[in-house]
Design an enzyme around this catalytic site. Structure first.
Site, short mmCIF file in Angstrom:
data_model
loop_
_atom_site.label_atom_id
_atom_site.label_comp_id
_atom_site.label_asym_id
_atom_site.label_seq_id
_atom_site.Cartn_x
_atom_site.Cartn_y
_atom_site.Cartn_z
N SER A 81 54.52 76.84 11.40
CA SER A 81 53.79 75.97 10.46
C SER A 81 53.63 74.59 11.07
O SER A 81 54.38 74.20 11.98
CB SER A 81 54.56 75.86 9.15
OG SER A 81 55.66 74.96 9.28
N ASP A 82 52.65 73.85 10.58
CA ASP A 82 52.61 72.43 10.89
C ASP A 82 53.69 71.74 10.06
O ASP A 82 54.28 72.34 9.15
CB ASP A 82 51.23 71.85 10.61
CG ASP A 82 50.92 70.62 11.46
OD1 ASP A 82 51.88 69.97 11.95
OD2 ASP A 82 49.74 70.30 11.64
N TRP A 83 53.95 70.48 10.38
CA TRP A 83 55.06 69.75 9.77
C TRP A 83 54.97 69.80 8.24
O TRP A 83 54.05 69.24 7.63
CB TRP A 83 55.05 68.30 10.25
CG TRP A 83 56.21 67.48 9.75
CD1 TRP A 83 56.47 67.13 8.46
CD2 TRP A 83 57.26 66.91 10.54
NE1 TRP A 83 57.61 66.38 8.38
CE2 TRP A 83 58.11 66.22 9.65
CE3 TRP A 83 57.55 66.91 11.89
CZ2 TRP A 83 59.24 65.53 10.08
CZ3 TRP A 83 58.67 66.21 12.32
CH2 TRP A 83 59.50 65.53 11.43
N GLY A 84 55.92 70.50 7.62
CA GLY A 84 56.04 70.51 6.16
C GLY A 84 54.94 71.27 5.44
O GLY A 84 54.85 71.19 4.20
N SER A 85 54.08 72.02 6.17
CA SER A 85 52.92 72.61 5.50
C SER A 85 53.30 73.75 4.55
O SER A 85 52.54 74.05 3.62
CB SER A 85 51.90 73.11 6.53
OG SER A 85 52.39 74.20 7.28
#
Length: 748
Positions: free
Chosen positions: A288-292
């Site tokens: 995932s992208d950061w915190g997505s």
């Protein structure tokens, strides 16, 4: 998957004893069945740990922070078992963290250290948008290989690069990180970069294609915004680069923040499992992208963080980068039966496989200290890339300048070292020469005047940066000494903070003080050469109108100053071509050469007719189009021949000749247009290009071979149409300068 030897190099007694126990049970080789056995012996917490990526601040207080840390701290067992870490760099630091981590881990599984190595690690190359302007994929691959060597030498074994989001909107700050507006160029350059990162066994780092998919089409060019595009556009333009670059077998694919058809990617099983894995055949790790994953709750598609974890795990997201979802809720969800443990096993195994492919089970310290940073060779390649990335947009017979003529170099970038970018997080400004220093080193007679700051104090507040201190005087009396005969090279542009993630802009003009400086200089002389430093296309109307020459240098990296000076004085012949259109003004965006056809077409013959698809107050066409770029020499493209061969492929042939007096490089570009289809198609699409280096008078053959399937498209019922296609195939050196057209039926 082949076998991997284990040759542990750390010899401290306690750690050595633990590793001896490990190797006695595992043997010398890590075969797939041994990885499967290892997985079967791991506890649920250990397996979930492999699926969690933590920022390095939990391991090292000096780690680079590239996102916001949540309020909740990870449980102690997550820190103990986390499979990967981002933002930490340094040979000794990573050696110590890895040693401590493996010593206390029940199965001594190594950590995987990742970071944003976007356009170089210590030696910084031009931003990817600039690299694409080189139209030289072999050089892009070489630069990525050097970045991998520098990164692995300091302990990094994975990067969040390349970004192959098709980007048509310069308001979006992350356009600097992409390869521009064209799907084919993004695919070619993305594949080249993956090959560069992963090709050398001893220094390779895991590449990551991002962001899957459609992120470059965010509404209004505003970062983290939603995306609204048709299914055809999504599949034909925005998924196409991933389809091409996946052939290089990248280790990872990163999910995008955005939604497609109102379904966020990080919880989108249809796209991640159905399209990416099942249809496109991706077998690596999805991160995932950061915190997505946690963002699914913000987007209103998950009632809470537990539901977000369920959606992401079912969609096939293997690693949760810095959200609370997996680290706080996955264990409970498995134990309650809401998530089958088999999903955890699949994801954990993919992470173990990636570590195995990187040789971490053989040697968790592989590559440490193996390569130098900022070596002479690395600098030379950065210089070459900077030179090939610059695009000469305008030249009214003023360039190249003579070193014998005294020239005034003006603007804040004459004395600044900020030629890197916000994404060159490990780059060192101290290693960057200023233009003034380069001029002095080359003993070129020139007067350097900064004239103003890069940003005004008010702009510094907006962009949340400190004012750059300078010992250069701001006395404007020097302006009065400029005469009409004087030549001034203005080096102007954005601040580093004004492009990149979280740097969306509504206006694309130069910073205020720099605009004022340029106008004052333009009042004194017309002999202006303007060099633009930027992470995105800017509104260059006034610059172009009042300058005799304009060079788009992008953010050129460590060796940018020397490359700029050598282009201005002719030691480098510019060869860059625009990988993204430069709009006439922001009112045109998003804009690209492949915009789909429309009715009520505006032509030269009906230019007075207002009932056409047009703006009444500005042109339809960009200020400078995709594929455009000038040289100090001239080229001729001739003897063009297009045929369908016995192999059923389309064969395109031409000759390109350097008709000028200096050596140079031309980019031969091949486009096609679908003349008739059941759905509206783009006006033209790039399908091949080649950069050709030629001495004066030299001629070379250029041949392209194209599979018919590459011309296929989605028909009115979303069926793939690959036969009976009536095409116009053209050759030229810019999207708006095509010297030959051939019409044929392809796919009989």
């Amino acid at each position: 998957m082949g076998s991997v030897k284990i040759r542990w190099r750390r010899t401290e007694p306690v750690f050595r004893d633990a590793l001896v126990s490990f190797t006695e049970r595992r043997g010398i080789f890590m075969e797939i069945h041994e990885l499967q056995q290892l997985l079967s012996e791991m506890s649920l917490q250990e397996k979930i740990g492999q699926m969690v990526q933590l920022t390095g601040v939990y391991f090292d207080k000096e780690a680079v922070l590239t996102g916001v840390v949540g309020e909740q701290l990870p449980p102690e067992w997550i820190v103990q078992y986390a499979g990967s870490v981002l933002g930490v760099i340094g040979k000794d630091k990573i050696y110590d963290i890895q040693s401590r981590y493996m010593e206390q881990h029940p199965h001594h599984i190594p950590l995987l250290f990742m970071a944003d190595v976007i356009h170089g690690c210590r030696t910084i190359y031009p931003i990817p948008l600039g690299q694409a302007c080189s139209f030289h994929p072999e050089l892009v691959s070489e630069a990525a290989s050097i970045a991998a060597m520098e990164a692995s030498s300091e302990g990094l074994r994975a990067t969040f690069s390349p970004m192959i989001d098709v980007s048509r909107d310069p308001r979006w700050g992350r356009i600097m990180e992409s390869f521009g507006e064209d799907p084919y160029v993004n695919g070619i350059m993305g594949k080249a970069m993956v090959d560069g990162y992963q090709q050398k066994a001893d220094t390779r780092i895991a590449a990551c294609l991002k962001h899957f998919a459609g992120y470059g089409a965010v509404n209004a060019g505003r970062d983290y915004n939603d995306v609204e595009i048709s299914q055809r556009t999504f599949l034909e333009q925005y998924v196409k680069p991933f389809r091409m670059a996946l052939k290089a077998k990248p280790a990872m694919v990163m999910t995008a923040f955005n939604a497609i058809d109102r379904k966020p990617i990080s919880g989108n099983k249809e796209l991640l499992k159905g399209l990416l894995r099942d249809k496109e055949g991706f077998e690596g790790t999805v991160i995932s992208d950061w915190g997505s994953i946690g963002q699914l709750e913000e987007q209103g598609v998950a009632a809470d963080m537990e539901e977000a974890a369920i959606q992401a795990s079912e969609a096939g997201v293997d690693i949760d980068m810095m959200s609370p979802a997996y680290m706080l809720y996955l264990e409970k969800l498995v134990e309650s039966g809401k998530i089958p443990e088999a999903l955890v096993d699949e994801s954990a195994f993919r992470v173990l496989m990636m570590k195995n492919q990187l040789g971490l089970f053989e040697n968790p310290f592989a590559g440490l200290g193996k390569s130098g940073k900022l070596t002479q060779h690395n600098r030379e390649k950065a210089y070459q890339m900077a030179g090939e990335s610059c695009v000469l947009l305008k030249n009214e017979k003023i360039l190249p300048l003579s070193v014998k003529k005294k020239v005034i170099w003006a603007g804040p970038y004459t004395a600044s070292r900020e030629f890197l970018s916000r994404w060159s997080i490990f780059g060192e400004h101290e290693s960057v020469e200023t233009i003034e220093e380069v001029l002095q080193k080359k003993q070129i007679e020139a007067e350097c005047i900064t004239g103003c700051n890069i940003l005004s104090d008010a702009e510094c507040k907006v962009w949340q940066v400190e004012q750059e201190l300078s010992d250069k005087p701001r006395d404007e009396q020097w302006l009065e000494t400029i005469t009409q005969e004087d030549t001034v090279v203005c080096v102007l542009g954005e601040h580093e903070s004004q492009s990149g993630e979280a740097a969306s802009r509504a206006f694309l003009t130069l910073p205020e003080e720099q605009q004022m400086l340029f106008e004052k200089i333009a009042e004194r002389t017309r002999n202006i050469v303007t060099v633009v430093i930027a992470g995105r296309p800017l509104d260059l109307r006034r610059i172009s109108e009042k300058s005799k020459a304009v060079i788009m240098a992008w953010r050129p990296g460590t060796m940018g100053a020397e490359a700029i000076v050598d282009i201005v004085y002719g030691r480098i012949n510019p060869s860059g071509k625009l990988s993204v259109s430069i709009p006439w003004c922001v009112g045109q965006v998003p804009i690209s050469y492949w915009d789909v056809k429309t009715g009520h077409i505006l032509t030269e013959d009906n230019s007075k007719n207002r009932f056409t698809s047009r703006y009444m107050d500005i042109p339809n066409t960009p200020l400078y189009p995709f594929g455009y770029g000038l040289s100090y020499t001239e080229f001729d493209i001739s003897d063009i021949d297009v045929q369908i061969g016995q192999d059923k492929k389309v064969h395109v042939h031409c000759n390109v000749c350097n008709t000028g007096n200096v050596a140079g490089a031309e980019v031969v570009q091949c486009y096609y247009e679908t003349l008739y289809a059941s759905v509206v198609r783009p006006k033209k699409e790039l399908i091949r290009f080649r950069k050709v280096f030629l001495e004066p008078g030299e001629k070379k053959d250029v041949d392209f071979c194209i599979d018919q399937e590459e011309f296929s498209y989605y028909g009115k019922n979303m069926e793939i149409v690959s036969s009976g296609m009536k095409l116009r195939i053209s050759i030229g050196n810019s999207s708006d300068h095509l010297v030959s057209e051939n019409i044929m039926i392809v796919g009989g």
